[in-house]
Design a protein around this motif. Sequence first.
Motif, PDB file in Angstrom:
ATOM      1  N   ARG A   1      -2.067   7.753  -0.073  1.00  0.00           N
ATOM      2  CA  ARG A   1      -0.714   7.319  -0.414  1.00  0.00           C
ATOM      3  C   ARG A   1      -0.350   7.815  -1.801  1.00  0.00           C
ATOM      4  O   ARG A   1      -1.185   8.272  -2.551  1.00  0.00           O
ATOM      5  CB  ARG A   1      -0.632   5.790  -0.390  1.00  0.00           C
ATOM      6  N   GLY A   2       0.899   7.708  -2.139  1.00  0.00           N
ATOM      7  CA  GLY A   2       1.346   8.047  -3.482  1.00  0.00           C
ATOM      8  C   GLY A   2       1.766   9.504  -3.618  1.00  0.00           C
ATOM      9  O   GLY A   2       1.921  10.241  -2.640  1.00  0.00           O
ATOM     10  N   ARG A   3       1.967   9.903  -4.883  1.00  0.00           N
ATOM     11  CA  ARG A   3       2.461  11.243  -5.172  1.00  0.00           C
ATOM     12  C   ARG A   3       1.494  12.331  -4.734  1.00  0.00           C
ATOM     13  O   ARG A   3       1.903  13.404  -4.326  1.00  0.00           O
ATOM     14  CB  ARG A   3       2.726  11.407  -6.667  1.00  0.00           C
ATOM     15  N   LEU A   4       0.204  12.087  -4.859  1.00  0.00           N
ATOM     16  CA  LEU A   4      -0.791  13.103  -4.529  1.00  0.00           C
ATOM     17  C   LEU A   4      -1.470  12.849  -3.181  1.00  0.00           C
ATOM     18  O   LEU A   4      -2.521  13.421  -2.907  1.00  0.00           O
ATOM     19  CB  LEU A   4      -1.846  13.169  -5.637  1.00  0.00           C
TER      20      LEU A   4
ATOM     21  N   GLN B   1     -11.029  11.044  -8.422  1.00  0.00           N
ATOM     22  CA  GLN B   1      -9.707  10.429  -8.335  1.00  0.00           C
ATOM     23  C   GLN B   1      -9.817   8.943  -7.998  1.00  0.00           C
ATOM     24  O   GLN B   1      -9.061   8.129  -8.519  1.00  0.00           O
ATOM     25  CB  GLN B   1      -8.857  11.146  -7.280  1.00  0.00           C
TER      26      GLN B   1
ATOM     27  N   TRP C   1      -0.565  13.888  -0.313  1.00  0.00           N
ATOM     28  CA  TRP C   1      -0.577  15.103   0.499  1.00  0.00           C
ATOM     29  C   TRP C   1      -1.794  15.965   0.178  1.00  0.00           C
ATOM     30  O   TRP C   1      -2.327  16.634   1.070  1.00  0.00           O
ATOM     31  CB  TRP C   1       0.717  15.890   0.322  1.00  0.00           C
TER      32      TRP C   1
ATOM     33  N   ASP D   1      -8.418   5.910 -10.359  1.00  0.00           N
ATOM     34  CA  ASP D   1      -7.570   4.822  -9.868  1.00  0.00           C
ATOM     35  C   ASP D   1      -8.146   3.458 -10.238  1.00  0.00           C
ATOM     36  O   ASP D   1      -7.407   2.536 -10.588  1.00  0.00           O
ATOM     37  CB  ASP D   1      -7.390   4.923  -8.359  1.00  0.00           C
TER      38      ASP D   1
ATOM     39  N   GLN E   1      -6.159   6.689  -1.356  1.00  0.00           N
ATOM     40  CA  GLN E   1      -5.957   8.064  -1.811  1.00  0.00           C
ATOM     41  C   GLN E   1      -4.938   8.810  -0.952  1.00  0.00           C
ATOM     42  O   GLN E   1      -4.384   9.808  -1.382  1.00  0.00           O
ATOM     43  CB  GLN E   1      -7.283   8.834  -1.790  1.00  0.00           C
TER      44      GLN E   1
END
Length: 119
Positions: free
Chosen positions: A37-40, A98, A42, A102, A35
């Motif tokens: 990593r990736g676009r979200l 989330q 942050w 995934d 969680q």
Amino acid sequence: MDKIDKLIEEALKSEDRALLEDTKELGYFALGLNQFRGRLGWVTWVIMVVQGAMFLGGVWCAVRFFGATEVLPALKWGLSAAVLMLAATTLKLSLAPQMQADRILRELKRVELMLLNRG
């Protein structure tokens, strides 16, 4: 499921094998760490920092609660501790949907690869 995995792996070309590696089923802790990593990613970092601060604030209030000798200060610190701890728990649990999404997306990728293999 292992037999299907082996059949898919044998049928895929070398460039498709990288896609298959991305669809391996992850354990609970690997999903949780994924969680960040990736676009979200942050958003997860912000949630965990705020959750950590709320938890530490709750612990501090709880220590003050147990050290209070009068009723009104004990009530003030006890309610603050309870609210902060519950809010921290709620923030941490907000990441569970989330993680489930995934897992579902990974399984959908596996189904797509299975359909490509048959077609």
